[in-house]
Design a protein around this motif. Structure first.
Motif, PDB file in Angstrom:
ATOM      1  N   UNK A 136       8.780  -9.487  15.437  1.00 36.95           N
ATOM      2  CA  UNK A 136       8.530  -8.051  15.275  1.00 36.95           C
ATOM      3  C   UNK A 136       7.365  -7.846  14.308  1.00 36.95           C
ATOM      4  N   UNK A 137       6.411  -7.046  14.744  1.00 35.76           N
ATOM      5  CA  UNK A 137       5.274  -6.687  13.882  1.00 35.76           C
ATOM      6  C   UNK A 137       5.322  -5.187  13.648  1.00 35.76           C
ATOM      7  N   UNK A 138       5.369  -4.794  12.384  1.00 39.30           N
ATOM      8  CA  UNK A 138       5.424  -3.360  12.059  1.00 39.30           C
ATOM      9  C   UNK A 138       4.231  -3.006  11.185  1.00 39.30           C
ATOM     10  N   UNK A 139       3.561  -1.917  11.549  1.00 40.88           N
ATOM     11  CA  UNK A 139       2.401  -1.488  10.754  1.00 40.88           C
ATOM     12  C   UNK A 139       2.163   0.002  10.963  1.00 40.88           C
ATOM     13  N   UNK A 140       1.421   0.601  10.035  1.00 38.38           N
ATOM     14  CA  UNK A 140       1.125   2.030  10.175  1.00 38.38           C
ATOM     15  C   UNK A 140      -0.292   2.212  10.711  1.00 38.38           C
ATOM     16  N   UNK A 141      -0.425   3.167  11.615  1.00 43.73           N
ATOM     17  CA  UNK A 141      -1.723   3.461  12.220  1.00 43.73           C
ATOM     18  C   UNK A 141      -1.852   4.957  12.510  1.00 43.73           C
ATOM     19  N   UNK A 142      -2.741   5.695  11.837  1.00 41.08           N
ATOM     20  CA  UNK A 142      -3.562   5.267  10.715  1.00 41.08           C
ATOM     21  C   UNK A 142      -2.696   4.753   9.556  1.00 41.08           C
ATOM     22  N   UNK A 143      -3.346   3.974   8.715  1.00 41.15           N
ATOM     23  CA  UNK A 143      -2.598   3.253   7.688  1.00 41.15           C
ATOM     24  C   UNK A 143      -2.451   4.044   6.391  1.00 41.15           C
ATOM     25  N   UNK A 144      -1.243   4.025   5.876  1.00 45.85           N
ATOM     26  CA  UNK A 144      -0.995   4.419   4.497  1.00 45.85           C
ATOM     27  C   UNK A 144      -0.808   3.122   3.719  1.00 45.85           C
ATOM     28  N   UNK A 145      -1.601   2.762   2.746  1.00 46.61           N
ATOM     29  CA  UNK A 145      -2.485   3.618   1.959  1.00 46.61           C
ATOM     30  C   UNK A 145      -3.984   3.509   2.248  1.00 46.61           C
ATOM     31  N   UNK A 146      -4.418   2.754   3.265  1.00 45.89           N
ATOM     32  CA  UNK A 146      -5.879   2.552   3.343  1.00 45.89           C
ATOM     33  C   UNK A 146      -6.611   3.765   3.912  1.00 45.89           C
ATOM     34  N   UNK A 147      -5.915   4.606   4.678  1.00 45.77           N
ATOM     35  CA  UNK A 147      -6.485   5.779   5.361  1.00 45.77           C
ATOM     36  C   UNK A 147      -7.322   5.399   6.580  1.00 45.77           C
ATOM     37  N   UNK A 202     -16.058   2.987  -4.785  1.00 47.97           N
ATOM     38  CA  UNK A 202     -16.033   3.018  -3.322  1.00 47.97           C
ATOM     39  C   UNK A 202     -15.136   4.140  -2.811  1.00 47.97           C
ATOM     40  N   UNK A 203     -15.526   4.681  -1.652  1.00 47.57           N
ATOM     41  CA  UNK A 203     -14.678   5.633  -0.928  1.00 47.57           C
ATOM     42  C   UNK A 203     -14.451   5.057   0.459  1.00 47.57           C
ATOM     43  N   UNK A 204     -13.205   4.959   0.898  1.00 45.89           N
ATOM     44  CA  UNK A 204     -12.928   4.466   2.260  1.00 45.89           C
ATOM     45  C   UNK A 204     -13.004   5.634   3.238  1.00 45.89           C
ATOM     46  N   UNK A 205     -13.527   5.377   4.452  1.00 48.56           N
ATOM     47  CA  UNK A 205     -13.605   6.466   5.445  1.00 48.56           C
ATOM     48  C   UNK A 205     -12.206   6.785   5.958  1.00 48.56           C
ATOM     49  N   UNK A 206     -11.790   8.032   5.831  1.00 50.23           N
ATOM     50  CA  UNK A 206     -10.386   8.360   6.112  1.00 50.23           C
ATOM     51  C   UNK A 206     -10.196   9.029   7.465  1.00 50.23           C
TER      52      UNK A 206
END
Ligand code: PMP
Length: 359
Positions: free
Chosen positions: A149-160, A289-293
């Protein structure tokens, strides 16, 4: 004294910021309330609720309203007490003893937390330096480590940051693992796989009413999967997991397309205001740095994030701090955004002045 198991003794609780702060930009909530007229309907619905009766075990009303809003078949939808509950139910139901879970880092911390409670082994892949998921590496790891099982957030919290549909489809078709795709922030982006959910027998999509829809207080999330998987999630959850007040109040909001069509737009505009402010600070070297959100929050890098975090709390502003150099800031009202931008700028200037003074 009662001897605790090692597992129980090791539980490290989720640690949201407590205390009273003037400006709360730490939990990725919406800054918008439902409309006055909907709140009046909600108040009446609360009065009319039969508090002496158990709620509908399948939360059919909010499920029907969610399904209509997102154009999915209600037979594929299970409601949960927040998507948090569904994460826990899914991990403890689909995995057998010893079967391996894959997570990526950084990502939403509750995936590892609930996996630790099931005692299943969890492998965590670090993301690239740019914090993007390396899909080839994930596929290769799933195969090599026999991940179930692979679980991930998309879009991602916290990377945005987000992974586009084509990349997620590769995970689904090029591996045999169950893919739990947490789309908590997908109302802010356009790469959802909801419309394709029935095409895959290894996909569970999670959605929540807590973010764009602005109903975090109600605790309502949804798992969307094919009928076979849905039958199992429904069987495994506790019978009355979504309380009657949540069911009735949330249904009113979910029946009003305003919250899906217009609210996310307003939150994205607010986030753009933050992104523009931080982009200027990054150009001048005040932040690193600012990540593109593609969400309702931004992730920035600063030197000594815990220092910024503490100073912001002194200004009465709560944001989330990750490690030594990252801050996550939720988009707020225009005034809140201005305040957090100017507070961060003045902290950064003050630090630079101090550093120059010591040179
Ligand atoms: N998934 C992600 C990626 C989240 O950021 C959050 C909340 N911070 C959740 C799930 C939990 O949402 P809920 O309020 O539905 O439990």
């Amino acid at each position: 004294m009662y001897r605790l198991s090692e597992k129980a003794a090791a539980i490290d609780p989720y640690d949201p910021i407590e205390g009273i702060y003037r400006i709360r930009l730490d939990a990725n909530e919406s800054f918008l309330l439902p409309t006055e007229s909907d709140r009046e309907k909600m108040a009446q619905a609360v009065l009319d609720t039969a508090l002496n009766r158990y709620p509908d075990p399948l939360a059919k009303e909010p499920v029907a309203a969610f399904s209509a809003l997102y154009d999915v078949d209600p037979k594929l939808v299970t409601a949960g007490n927040g998507s948090d509950e569904l994460i826990s139910v899914i991990l403890s139901t689909f995995l057998q003893k010893g079967e391996r879970v894959l997570t990526v880092s950084p990502d939403f911390s509750m995936y590892r937390f609930y996996t630790a409670i099931t005692e299943n082994p969890c492998i965590t892949l670090s993301k690239n330096d740019d914090l993007q998921i390396d899909v080839d590496q994930v596929i290769e790891t799933i195969r090599r480590e026999k991940i179930r099982l692979f679980i991930f957030s998309n879009p991602c919290n916290p990377t945005s940051l987000g992974l586009d549909r084509a990349a997620v489809r590769r995970l689904l078709t090029e591996t045999e693992a169950m893919i739990v795709l947490d789309e908590a922030y997908m109302d802010f982006w356009d790469q959802s796989l909801l419309s394709e959910v029935e095409q895959y027998d290894n996909l569970i999509i999670l959605r929540t009413a807590s973010k764009a829809l602005g109903l975090a207080a109600l605790r309502l999330g949804f798992a969307v999967a094919n009928e076979r998987l849905t039958g199992i999630i429904r069987a495994a959850k506790s019978p009355y997991n979504v309380n009657a007040l949540t069911q009735t109040v949330a249904s009113i909001a979910l029946r009003n397309p305003l919250y899906k069509e217009w609210y996310p737009e307003l939150l994205v505009q607010s986030r753009q205001q933050l992104s523009e402010g931080f982009a200027q600070m990054a150009a001048k070297g005040y932040i690193q740095k600012l990540y593109p959100s593609c969400t309702n929050f931004v992730l920035i890098e600063v030197e000594d994030a815990p220092y910024f975090h503490r100073e912001l709390l002194d200004f009465g502003i709560a944001v989330r701090c990750f490690g030594n150099n990252r801050l996550r800031i939720t988009a707020g009202t225009e005034t809140e955004n201005k305040e957090v931008l100017s507070a961060i700028l003045s902290i950064a200037k003050h630090r630079l002045e101090e550093q120059e003074g010591t040179l």
